[in-house]
Scaffold this motif. Structure first.
Motif, PDB file in Angstrom:
ATOM      1  N   PHE A  15       0.835  -1.196   0.000  1.00  0.00           N
ATOM      2  CA  PHE A  15       0.000   0.000   0.000  1.00  0.00           C
ATOM      3  C   PHE A  15       0.873   1.250   0.000  1.00  0.00           C
ATOM      4  N   TRP A  16       1.830   1.316   0.927  1.00  0.00           N
ATOM      5  CA  TRP A  16       2.672   2.506   1.036  1.00  0.00           C
ATOM      6  C   TRP A  16       3.670   2.593  -0.108  1.00  0.00           C
ATOM      7  N   VAL A  17       4.129   1.452  -0.623  1.00  0.00           N
ATOM      8  CA  VAL A  17       5.032   1.463  -1.784  1.00  0.00           C
ATOM      9  C   VAL A  17       4.295   2.005  -3.012  1.00  0.00           C
ATOM     10  N   VAL A  18       3.053   1.557  -3.208  1.00  0.00           N
ATOM     11  CA  VAL A  18       2.260   2.023  -4.349  1.00  0.00           C
ATOM     12  C   VAL A  18       1.979   3.518  -4.225  1.00  0.00           C
ATOM     13  N   ILE A  19       1.675   3.986  -3.022  1.00  0.00           N
ATOM     14  CA  ILE A  19       1.440   5.419  -2.823  1.00  0.00           C
ATOM     15  C   ILE A  19       2.717   6.204  -3.112  1.00  0.00           C
ATOM     16  N   ALA A  20       3.848   5.745  -2.571  1.00  0.00           N
ATOM     17  CA  ALA A  20       5.118   6.447  -2.831  1.00  0.00           C
ATOM     18  C   ALA A  20       5.431   6.444  -4.323  1.00  0.00           C
ATOM     19  N   ALA A  21       5.251   5.309  -4.976  1.00  0.00           N
ATOM     20  CA  ALA A  21       5.520   5.232  -6.419  1.00  0.00           C
ATOM     21  C   ALA A  21       4.595   6.165  -7.196  1.00  0.00           C
ATOM     22  N   GLY A  22       3.331   6.223  -6.797  1.00  0.00           N
ATOM     23  CA  GLY A  22       2.381   7.119  -7.458  1.00  0.00           C
ATOM     24  C   GLY A  22       2.757   8.576  -7.294  1.00  0.00           C
ATOM     25  N   LEU A  23       3.188   8.943  -6.091  1.00  0.00           N
ATOM     26  CA  LEU A  23       3.584  10.332  -5.842  1.00  0.00           C
ATOM     27  C   LEU A  23       4.872  10.684  -6.574  1.00  0.00           C
ATOM     28  N   ILE A  24       5.815   9.747  -6.606  1.00  0.00           N
ATOM     29  CA  ILE A  24       7.071   9.980  -7.331  1.00  0.00           C
ATOM     30  C   ILE A  24       6.787  10.132  -8.826  1.00  0.00           C
ATOM     31  N   ALA A  25       5.927   9.250  -9.357  1.00  0.00           N
ATOM     32  CA  ALA A  25       5.576   9.352 -10.784  1.00  0.00           C
ATOM     33  C   ALA A  25       4.900  10.692 -11.067  1.00  0.00           C
ATOM     34  N   ARG A  26       4.006  11.105 -10.170  1.00  0.00           N
ATOM     35  CA  ARG A  26       3.252  12.339 -10.384  1.00  0.00           C
ATOM     36  C   ARG A  26       4.124  13.578 -10.312  1.00  0.00           C
ATOM     37  N   TYR A  27       4.972  13.674  -9.275  1.00  0.00           N
ATOM     38  CA  TYR A  27       5.700  14.913  -9.037  1.00  0.00           C
ATOM     39  C   TYR A  27       7.136  14.905  -9.553  1.00  0.00           C
ATOM     40  N   VAL A  28       7.855  13.818  -9.346  1.00  0.00           N
ATOM     41  CA  VAL A  28       9.264  13.798  -9.743  1.00  0.00           C
ATOM     42  C   VAL A  28       9.400  13.614 -11.251  1.00  0.00           C
ATOM     43  N   PHE A  29       8.667  12.629 -11.788  1.00  0.00           N
ATOM     44  CA  PHE A  29       8.793  12.330 -13.216  1.00  0.00           C
ATOM     45  C   PHE A  29       7.740  13.030 -14.082  1.00  0.00           C
ATOM     46  N   GLN A  30       6.876  13.824 -13.446  1.00  0.00           N
ATOM     47  CA  GLN A  30       5.852  14.582 -14.169  1.00  0.00           C
ATOM     48  C   GLN A  30       4.972  13.674 -15.046  1.00  0.00           C
ATOM     49  N   LEU A  31       4.570  12.534 -14.484  1.00  0.00           N
ATOM     50  CA  LEU A  31       3.701  11.578 -15.183  1.00  0.00           C
ATOM     51  C   LEU A  31       2.412  11.420 -14.384  1.00  0.00           C
ATOM     52  N   PRO A  32       1.515  12.409 -14.485  1.00  0.00           N
ATOM     53  CA  PRO A  32       0.312  12.386 -13.647  1.00  0.00           C
ATOM     54  C   PRO A  32      -0.595  11.183 -13.913  1.00  0.00           C
ATOM     55  N   ARG A  33      -0.694  10.736 -15.151  1.00  0.00           N
ATOM     56  CA  ARG A  33      -1.553   9.576 -15.437  1.00  0.00           C
ATOM     57  C   ARG A  33      -1.010   8.308 -14.789  1.00  0.00           C
ATOM     58  N   LEU A  34       0.294   8.104 -14.894  1.00  0.00           N
ATOM     59  CA  LEU A  34       0.910   6.939 -14.250  1.00  0.00           C
ATOM     60  C   LEU A  34       0.742   7.039 -12.738  1.00  0.00           C
ATOM     61  N   GLY A  35       0.936   8.239 -12.201  1.00  0.00           N
ATOM     62  CA  GLY A  35       0.754   8.445 -10.767  1.00  0.00           C
ATOM     63  C   GLY A  35      -0.655   8.100 -10.328  1.00  0.00           C
ATOM     64  N   LEU A  36      -1.635   8.559 -11.089  1.00  0.00           N
ATOM     65  CA  LEU A  36      -3.033   8.259 -10.770  1.00  0.00           C
ATOM     66  C   LEU A  36      -3.303   6.762 -10.866  1.00  0.00           C
ATOM     67  N   PHE A  37      -2.756   6.125 -11.902  1.00  0.00           N
ATOM     68  CA  PHE A  37      -2.923   4.677 -12.064  1.00  0.00           C
ATOM     69  C   PHE A  37      -2.359   3.929 -10.849  1.00  0.00           C
ATOM     70  N   LEU A  38      -1.161   4.314 -10.420  1.00  0.00           N
ATOM     71  CA  LEU A  38      -0.551   3.639  -9.268  1.00  0.00           C
ATOM     72  C   LEU A  38      -1.362   3.874  -7.995  1.00  0.00           C
ATOM     73  N   LEU A  39      -1.824   5.102  -7.805  1.00  0.00           N
ATOM     74  CA  LEU A  39      -2.643   5.387  -6.618  1.00  0.00           C
ATOM     75  C   LEU A  39      -3.966   4.629  -6.666  1.00  0.00           C
ATOM     76  N   ALA A  40      -4.482   4.412  -7.864  1.00  0.00           N
ATOM     77  CA  ALA A  40      -5.748   3.679  -8.015  1.00  0.00           C
ATOM     78  C   ALA A  40      -5.583   2.183  -7.757  1.00  0.00           C
TER      79      ALA A  40
END
Length: 185
Positions: A15-40
């Motif tokens: 759960f926390w790994v997926v959240i961290a990965a989603g946030l990193i994808a969203r903010y660090v790599f500027q991939l909001p769709r991937l971030g949303l997918f991971l958070l979902a």
């Protein structure tokens, strides 16, 4: 160690790994769709736990505290999951990315009201979780195999009542900012 307990631990970590990965994808790599997918993916983890715990019990295993914790975990995740993700998102954005405003802390009656709203969410999680436990108790239909579940319902009932008392005390004695926090505000 019990398989279901190990699965709960693994899913909590995931759960926390997926959240961290989603946030990193969203903010660090500027991939909001991937971030949303991971958070979902977080509800998918709950579904895996639900299926595994149900299959274990339906195969004839005696219910353990781990099975009861699985129901609690699922209910809490459903009720508080969005809030936990928002909490992590705000802190990641501010503390890691150095963007946005500092997450605020509540004091006084604002904190009391928020705590009471969280208690109401706790009650909702309790209703969902104990509902799951009662369904399992009904389906297994063997008090000898489901004693841990009914014991957990009793304990959780007590925890909800204690949480209510704590909530009420915050209205009587509102939470105040610590001296150091008052200086920095």
């Amino acid at each position: 160690m019990n398989f279901i307990l190990l699965l709960i631990i693994g899913i909590e970590i995931a759960f926390w790994v997926v959240i961290a990965a989603g946030l990193i994808a969203r903010y660090v790599f500027q991939l909001p769709r991937l971030g949303l997918f991971l958070l979902a993916l977080t509800p998918v983890l709950d579904l895996i736990l639900l299926i595994a715990a149900s299959a274990d019990l339906l195969r004839g295993a005696a219910a353990t505290t781990a099975h009861a914790i699985a129901a609690i975990y699922i209910a809490v995740s459903i009720v508080f999951g969005k809030h936990m993700i928002r909490w992590a998102d705000e802190r990641f954005r501010y503390y890691i990315m150095r963007q946005g405003s500092k997450p605020s802390r509540l004091y006084g009656y604002a904190y009391s009201r928020k705590y009471f709203k969280d208690w109401l969410k706790h009650v909702l999680a309790y209703v969902l979780g104990t509902g799951l436990l009662w369904v399992v108790i009904f389906l297994v239909n063997d008090a000898g195999r489901t004693g841990a579940l009914s014991g957990t319902i009793k304990l959780w009932s007590l925890v909800v009542m204690i949480d209510l008392v704590i909530s009420i005390t915050y209205f009587i004695w509102p939470r105040e900012a610590k001296h150091r926090e008052k200086i920095h505000e």
